[in-house]
Design a protein around this motif. Sequence first.
Motif, short mmCIF file in Angstrom:
data_model
loop_
_atom_site.label_atom_id
_atom_site.label_comp_id
_atom_site.label_asym_id
_atom_site.label_seq_id
_atom_site.Cartn_x
_atom_site.Cartn_y
_atom_site.Cartn_z
N PHE A 143 -30.60 11.42 -19.25
CA PHE A 143 -29.65 11.53 -18.15
C PHE A 143 -28.99 12.91 -18.20
CE2 PHE A 143 -28.54 6.72 -18.68
CZ PHE A 143 -29.81 6.39 -18.25
N ALA A 144 -28.82 13.51 -17.04
CA ALA A 144 -28.11 14.78 -16.94
C ALA A 144 -27.58 14.94 -15.53
CB ALA A 144 -29.02 15.96 -17.30
N GLU A 163 -30.88 11.56 -12.72
CA GLU A 163 -29.71 12.32 -12.28
C GLU A 163 -28.47 11.46 -12.44
OE1 GLU A 163 -29.74 14.61 -8.41
OE2 GLU A 163 -28.28 13.05 -7.93
N TYR A 164 -27.41 12.05 -13.02
CA TYR A 164 -26.20 11.29 -13.36
C TYR A 164 -25.01 12.18 -13.01
CZ TYR A 164 -23.35 8.31 -16.59
OH TYR A 164 -22.43 7.47 -17.15
N ASN A 165 -24.41 11.96 -11.85
CA ASN A 165 -23.25 12.76 -11.45
C ASN A 165 -22.38 11.96 -10.48
OD1 ASN A 165 -24.32 13.12 -8.72
ND2 ASN A 165 -25.71 14.64 -9.59
N ASP A 166 -21.29 12.58 -10.00
CA ASP A 166 -20.30 11.88 -9.18
C ASP A 166 -20.65 11.82 -7.70
OD1 ASP A 166 -18.78 11.44 -11.41
OD2 ASP A 166 -17.24 12.93 -10.97
N GLY A 167 -21.85 12.24 -7.30
CA GLY A 167 -22.18 12.27 -5.88
C GLY A 167 -22.02 10.93 -5.20
N PHE A 168 -22.56 9.88 -5.80
CA PHE A 168 -22.45 8.53 -5.24
C PHE A 168 -20.98 8.12 -5.18
CE2 PHE A 168 -22.32 3.92 -5.42
CZ PHE A 168 -23.36 3.52 -4.59
N LEU A 169 -20.25 8.35 -6.25
CA LEU A 169 -18.83 7.96 -6.32
C LEU A 169 -18.03 8.59 -5.18
CD1 LEU A 169 -16.55 7.87 -9.45
CD2 LEU A 169 -15.89 9.27 -7.51
N VAL A 170 -18.18 9.88 -4.99
CA VAL A 170 -17.39 10.58 -3.97
C VAL A 170 -17.70 10.06 -2.57
CG1 VAL A 170 -16.99 12.82 -2.87
CG2 VAL A 170 -17.10 12.65 -5.37
N ASP A 171 -18.99 9.99 -2.24
CA ASP A 171 -19.38 9.57 -0.89
C ASP A 171 -19.02 8.12 -0.62
OD1 ASP A 171 -20.33 12.06 -0.27
OD2 ASP A 171 -22.42 11.59 -0.67
N VAL A 219 -31.92 7.86 -10.38
CA VAL A 219 -30.55 8.20 -9.95
C VAL A 219 -29.61 7.13 -10.49
CG1 VAL A 219 -29.00 8.45 -8.00
CG2 VAL A 219 -31.28 9.40 -7.86
N VAL A 220 -28.58 7.56 -11.20
CA VAL A 220 -27.57 6.63 -11.71
C VAL A 220 -26.38 6.64 -10.76
CG1 VAL A 220 -26.00 6.09 -13.62
CG2 VAL A 220 -28.31 6.95 -14.10
N ASN A 221 -26.05 5.47 -10.20
CA ASN A 221 -24.95 5.33 -9.26
C ASN A 221 -23.77 4.62 -9.91
OD1 ASN A 221 -26.57 6.42 -7.20
ND2 ASN A 221 -27.33 4.39 -6.60
N TYR A 222 -22.57 5.05 -9.58
CA TYR A 222 -21.38 4.35 -10.07
C TYR A 222 -20.21 4.61 -9.13
CZ TYR A 222 -20.88 9.03 -12.20
OH TYR A 222 -20.85 10.39 -12.43
N MET A 223 -19.30 3.63 -9.10
CA MET A 223 -18.07 3.75 -8.32
C MET A 223 -16.89 4.17 -9.19
SD MET A 223 -18.71 3.09 -5.10
CE MET A 223 -17.10 2.74 -4.37
N ALA A 224 -17.04 4.07 -10.50
CA ALA A 224 -15.99 4.48 -11.44
C ALA A 224 -16.65 4.90 -12.74
CB ALA A 224 -15.01 3.33 -11.69
N PHE A 232 -24.19 -2.33 -6.01
CA PHE A 232 -25.35 -3.11 -6.45
C PHE A 232 -26.38 -3.36 -5.34
CE2 PHE A 232 -22.29 -4.15 -9.82
CZ PHE A 232 -23.09 -3.88 -10.93
N LEU A 233 -26.05 -3.02 -4.10
CA LEU A 233 -27.05 -3.11 -3.04
C LEU A 233 -27.67 -1.76 -2.73
CD1 LEU A 233 -25.49 -5.67 -0.51
CD2 LEU A 233 -26.83 -6.07 -2.57
N SER A 234 -27.40 -0.77 -3.58
CA SER A 234 -28.01 0.56 -3.42
C SER A 234 -29.22 0.68 -4.34
CB SER A 234 -26.99 1.65 -3.74
OG SER A 234 -25.93 1.62 -2.81
N GLN A 235 -30.18 1.51 -3.94
CA GLN A 235 -31.48 1.55 -4.59
C GLN A 235 -31.48 2.17 -5.99
OE1 GLN A 235 -34.37 0.16 -3.51
NE2 GLN A 235 -33.27 -0.68 -1.75
N GLY A 236 -30.57 3.06 -6.29
CA GLY A 236 -30.56 3.69 -7.60
C GLY A 236 -30.16 2.73 -8.70
N THR A 237 -30.09 3.24 -9.93
CA THR A 237 -29.67 2.42 -11.08
C THR A 237 -28.16 2.26 -11.07
OG1 THR A 237 -31.53 3.21 -12.41
CG2 THR A 237 -29.65 2.27 -13.58
N PRO A 238 -27.63 1.03 -10.95
CA PRO A 238 -26.18 0.85 -10.91
C PRO A 238 -25.56 0.91 -12.30
CG PRO A 238 -27.26 -1.27 -10.72
CD PRO A 238 -28.35 -0.23 -10.77
#
Length: 622
Positions: free
Chosen positions: A304-305, A321-329, A357-362, A426-432
């Motif tokens: 992960f980076a 890919e592991y960054n805040d892009g998902f969180l911000v949007d 792609v790693v997705n997170y809200m927090a 959890f309904l998004s395609q990347g890794t939650p």
Amino acid sequence: MEGYRIAKQDNRIYSMGLTGVDGGIHVCVAAQGEVCDLLLYHSGEETEYARLHFPQEARRGDVWNMTVLGDFSGLEYCFELDGKLLADPYGKQFTGREVWGDLSAAERPMRSPVVAEDFDWEGDKPLKIPYEEMILYRAHVRGFTKNTASRAKDKGTFRALIEKIPYLKELGVTSLELLPVNEFSELMMPEHVDGNPYAVDKPTGKLNYWGYTTGYYFAPKASYCSGKEKHPVTEFKNLVKAFHKEGLELIIELYFTGKENPAFVLDAVRYWTEEFHVDGVHLVGFTPNDLIGRDPYLSGTKLFATSWLGVPGGHEKHLAEYNDGFLVDMRRALKGDEDEMNHLIFRSRRNPAEFGVVNYMANTNGFTLMDMVSYDTKHNEANGEGNQDGNPYNYSWNCGVEGHTRRKKIVELRKKQIRNALLMLFLSQGTPLLLAGDEFGNSKDGNNNSYCQDNEVSWLNWNLLKTNRDIYEFTKAVIAFRKSHPVFHMATEPKVMDYLSCGRPDVSYHGVKAWRPEFENFRRQIGIMYCGEYGKKPDGTADDSFFVAYNMHWEPHEFDLPNLPKKQKWHIVFNTDEKDSNGMYSEVSVSEDGGEMVGAMPVMESRQFEVPPRTIVVFVGR
């Protein structure tokens, strides 16, 4: 020195650190200086037992080499370079750091055992769970179980994580990511201005709780061990082996300052994958991603980076890919900002062919999920920096009141927004990725930068598992729902095309009128339809079709539901506005013991459905 003999140099190139050879060890250390010695000590003793000089003729550049023959049982070592003690940067374990936050540790030399402990892996190997099958959970070794409410026997340790395996499996987690587990000094030292004659090298009193500092990258942290006799290497290996036996992955985070040699960083990443069987490494700080991403030894290891653009993957899809892009949007979409539906569409579908792609809200550095809906601004006063530290951009909304409140409507709105956030994730395609404690509403009281808070601020409050049981049950249900329906975690990114010629694209977008998407900047609602023919279950059968209506507006909107094949009707699976049913119905609502389903899915007799303000509704076609 009697009992030890320096062997003739054999001109081989050895690995850095200590390497076992017939009759002794080979020692290899990189250090800029004129004179370098190997110092030996009996375990637990301060007095030097033996000193061996590195031959000048065996030096290659700044690398000192020698092979020493003799018995090294029960001995520890360090180096002395031009009169100053030097710990081995490649040391596999360190003594004198067994107690967390011990101020006297800063004054003790760092020493490593010469002889490594034996360990039987019993055929263990990394699990290699595909990115689309992962449910990632991020935790801090100490903070995860340090609170007395955790009921762990060995609180704040590697062993305590093993005690929590049943909890993680019940929640639905497949992979645990840990903040830095390598040896580092938690004692924060003052930052000096060059030339300051009054500088004092004593701890500031603060603790580096997270571990984002320079460290020793080949040794597990001794103060994360349990019991009086500390065996960090064995205890960490037992942790990995126990997780693998239960079908759970273990991923570690390594932080680098940028001052390390790229070859050193690569050695460290390789070492953790080979020696400790970790399933992946999250690279943080300043890392040579191009070098690591192209390394053939790591082509089957999850890495992960922040970004891997321009770095070709290996024979497996192992980079992520592991960054805040998902969180911000997604946070901006959640609170109803303008012109965010296009971002929601992009983030919910994104899953490149080249990398995961790693997705997170927090995440650790920022608000928890509960604080995201409870605070408009950060509250880091307890850090002692006048609330100047921490990111001021949190994309949060307090739902009408700053901080804790008992006002029923505010509490209900916050929980509704958390349900919305969990569905978006959890309904998004990347890794939650779920931040530890978010599944039961853990709060840091608005502190979004708790790097120095080794206390109740950072420790998970497990009492909230009972207080906010509804949040936990919803989280568990959404995870189970995602796992059950492959249309929400496809191996490749949806193409928004009917490439199976089944009459519908894999994913399609809709406005309040079916098949008529609305992308104007003022829109705060969108419908997404998933065609079940494109999601194959393990038995080869097609998945169900779904329609997800997102209304992030503060006003209701009536959606037309797309037509289904004959005899099928839309049923409601989730409706985050329905607090009485905790936002979910029969397919996903289960009793605490995992038994009988409760609550029937409402059947839609009409083609129209009014989605309330700030609500997500998920329909299934059956």
